[in-house]
Design an enzyme around this catalytic site. Structure first.
Site, PDB file in Angstrom:
ATOM      1  N   LYS A 198       0.834  -1.212   0.000  1.00 46.68           N
ATOM      2  CA  LYS A 198       0.000   0.000   0.000  1.00 46.68           C
ATOM      3  C   LYS A 198       0.870   1.265   0.000  1.00 46.68           C
ATOM      4  CE  LYS A 198      -3.116   0.723   3.480  1.00 46.68           C
ATOM      5  NZ  LYS A 198      -3.130   2.110   3.982  1.00 46.68           N
TER       6      LYS A 198
ATOM      7  N   SER B 215       7.409   9.260  11.965  1.00 46.46           N
ATOM      8  CA  SER B 215       6.323   9.066  10.997  1.00 46.46           C
ATOM      9  C   SER B 215       6.832   9.214   9.572  1.00 46.46           C
ATOM     10  CB  SER B 215       5.201  10.076  11.252  1.00 46.46           C
ATOM     11  OG  SER B 215       4.326  10.092  10.140  1.00 46.46           O
TER      12      SER B 215
ATOM     13  N   ASP C  11       2.141  -1.125  11.769  1.00 47.34           N
ATOM     14  CA  ASP C  11       0.802  -1.569  11.357  1.00 47.34           C
ATOM     15  C   ASP C  11       0.533  -3.021  11.739  1.00 47.34           C
ATOM     16  OD1 ASP C  11       0.185   0.892  10.268  1.00 47.34           O
ATOM     17  OD2 ASP C  11       0.978   0.371   8.299  1.00 47.34           O
TER      18      ASP C  11
ATOM     19  N   ARG D 298      -6.339   1.786  17.877  1.00 49.07           N
ATOM     20  CA  ARG D 298      -6.057   0.342  17.765  1.00 49.07           C
ATOM     21  C   ARG D 298      -5.724  -0.305  19.095  1.00 49.07           C
ATOM     22  NH1 ARG D 298      -2.966   0.051  11.985  1.00 49.07           N
ATOM     23  NH2 ARG D 298      -4.928   0.017  10.826  1.00 49.07           N
TER      24      ARG D 298
HETATM   25  C1  S3P Z   1       2.695   4.773   6.198  1.00 44.54           C
HETATM   26  C2  S3P Z   1       3.292   5.106   7.382  1.00 44.54           C
HETATM   27  C3  S3P Z   1       2.780   4.690   8.699  1.00 44.54           C
HETATM   28  C4  S3P Z   1       1.779   3.548   8.577  1.00 44.54           C
HETATM   29  C5  S3P Z   1       0.796   3.770   7.475  1.00 44.54           C
HETATM   30  C6  S3P Z   1       1.511   3.897   6.145  1.00 44.54           C
HETATM   31  C7  S3P Z   1       3.280   5.270   4.944  1.00 44.54           C
HETATM   32  O1  S3P Z   1       2.131   5.791   9.295  1.00 44.54           O
HETATM   33  O2  S3P Z   1       1.112   3.351   9.793  1.00 44.54           O
HETATM   34  O3  S3P Z   1      -0.108   2.695   7.387  1.00 44.54           O
HETATM   35  O4  S3P Z   1       2.956   4.733   3.867  1.00 44.54           O
HETATM   36  O5  S3P Z   1       4.076   6.214   5.005  1.00 44.54           O
HETATM   37  P1  S3P Z   1       2.976   6.908  10.118  1.00 44.54           P
HETATM   38  O6  S3P Z   1       3.859   7.566   9.167  1.00 44.54           O
HETATM   39  O7  S3P Z   1       1.947   7.850  10.653  1.00 44.54           O
HETATM   40  O8  S3P Z   1       3.692   6.150  11.186  1.00 44.54           O
END
Ligand code: S3P
Length: 443
Positions: free
Chosen positions: A28, A172, A327, A358
């Protein structure tokens, strides 16, 4: 506005061992980034294995609304013809991201850096998630952005941004990526300093497309910089193979480890160091997970996982490793419920602001099904043993909560029901078909 469909419950029960060889859908995170970055490139990119889940399709529609041409060919590949640097146009309508947190946060950065204006909306769950973490660094670069009580709807007005060095106060990848995407159109060097390294898909893909990305370890930080000394970055179109999503693989992986007699292969899974935390933790718990056929494709390491049922012992996840599996905690909580002893997981504050709270959803779902569990503000403790099951779990419109508890039902004494299965299509539309192919009893 993307409206949510009526709820459809689902129930799973104990049955035969899980066996077979399957592929989970494309990653994803990579799928969102492929559409966004290819949309900014000069020329036509070809993407194979794109995740066609609802979240990614929402980002696709948004990129089209911003002027990018995207079409699917008979081969199954997607062709994306980019608008080139600074070629995005302000959309006529608000951009609706549905449930797609990654989509909305990354495109906010993109829009701000492109000096255009847009409004951002989403479904009820996305509208409750924090957006200031994105808007505040963008404002530090000069963006004109307003949120509604820190959440969607968000409005960004056209403004010319300047380069900056930013140290986000949370780990993040979405924040880092929004800053780097904004920096595509900004003269000079923009740097993101990470205390804990997060998934690096944005910087890897930008580099593959010709951006001058540099990564340095400095003073205990990982510094990711985008250099634009001669004007906006010109990204080259790319041919990209999207690898299998380790966050989707987590569910059949945990199911195979916990359902007695199981032996299965998950092909083509991405093994990125900031995404494989679950595999490392499950192996430390005694999980029999063998990696074969390791290879490189489109800047990522990929391998096939062979997983055999294993007697698991309790897990211990330290706070500084949580982001490598951020995740995967719903799936890990199920493995912990089947393991001997008490598992401890720390550093989980971010779980409170995912597609649902969660931590609360895991705690309530396990408790309802007779598993000994305790949660604090940012930690979880699960004691494994017999799993009575028999209860209905509230998913709060969270795909990973739904899939995790359907996996719990495969090992519980009595069937486990989830109140809704429809939102699983956001990340894993083939979940039910794939689990049935492996022999799981879910209906
Ligand atoms: C993601 C980063 C994560 C993850 C999300 C997808 C991404 O979030 O939980 O499902 O594709 O950059 P955070 O960046 O908020 O940790």
């Amino acid at each position: 506005m993307i409206t949510s469909s009526p709820k459809l419950p689902s129930k799973s029960r104990r049955g035969q061992p899980l066996t077979g060889k399957v592929r989970v859908p494309g990653d994803k995170s990579i799928s969102h980034r492929a559409l966004i970055l290819a949309g900014m490139a000069i020329g036509t990119s070809k993407i194979s294995g794109l995740l066609e889940g609802a979240d990614v399709l929402a980002t696709m529609r948004v990129m089209q609304a911003l002027g990018v041409h995207i079409e699917k060919h008979d081969s199954g590949d997607w062709h994306v013809t980019g608008v080139g640097p600074m070629g995005l146009s302000s959309p006529a309508e608000a951009l609706d991201f549905g449930n797609a947190g990654t989509g909305v946060r990354l495109v906010m950065g993109l829009v701000a850096g492109a000096a255009i204006g847009a409004q951002f909306t989403g479904d009820t769950s996305l509208s409750a998630r924090p957006m200031e973490r994105i808007l505040s660094p963008l404002r530090a670069m000069g963006a004109q952005a307003q949120a509604t009580n820190g959440c969607l709807p968000v409005k960004i007005e056209p403004a010319v941004l300047t380069a900056a060095t930013i140290t986000p106060n949370i780990a993040s990848a979405q924040v880092k990526s929004a800053i780097l995407l904004a920096a595509l159109g900004v003269a000079g060097t923009t740097t993101v300093r990470e205390k804990i390294a997060t998934r690096g898909h944005s910087e890897s893909m930008m580099r593959l497309m010709g951006a001058d990305i540099r990564v340095e370890e400095k003073d205990g930080y990982r510094e990711v910089s985008l250099h634009n000394e001669t004007g906006p970055t010109c990204l080259k179109a790319l041919d990209l193979e999207v690898p299998g999503d380790p966050s989707s693989a987590a569910f059949p992986l945990v199911a195979a480890l916990t359902v007695p007699g199981s032996d299965l292969v998950l092909e083509n899974i991405m093994l990125n160091r900031q995404r494989d935390g679950l595999i490392r933790v499950l192996r430390a718990m005694g999980g029999d997970i063998a990696i074969a056929n390791e290879r490189q494709a489109s800047g990522e390491t990929i391998g096939d996982l062979r997983i055999r049922h294993s007697a698991l012992t309790a897990a211990n996840v330290a706070a500084n490793t949580a982001s490598d599996m951020i995740d995967e905690f719903p799936a890990l909580a199920v493995a912990a419920a089947a393991a001997e002893g008490t598992s401890h997981m720390a550093g989980l504050a971010e779980l409170r602001v995912k597609e649902s709270d969660r931590l609360a959803a895991i705690e309530a779902g396990l408790k309802a099904n007779g598993v000994a569990v305790e949660a604090g503000e940012d930690w979880l403790r699960v004691t494994g043993g017999a799993i009575p099951g028999g209860a209905e779990v509230q998913t709060h419109h969270d795909h990973r909560i739904a899939m995790a508890f359907l996996c719990l039902g495969l090992i519980a004494d009595k069937p486990v029901t989830v109140d809704d299965r429809t939102m699983i299509a956001t990340s894993f539309p083939e979940f039910f078909e794939l689990m049935a192919d492996l022999g799981a009893q879910i209906d």
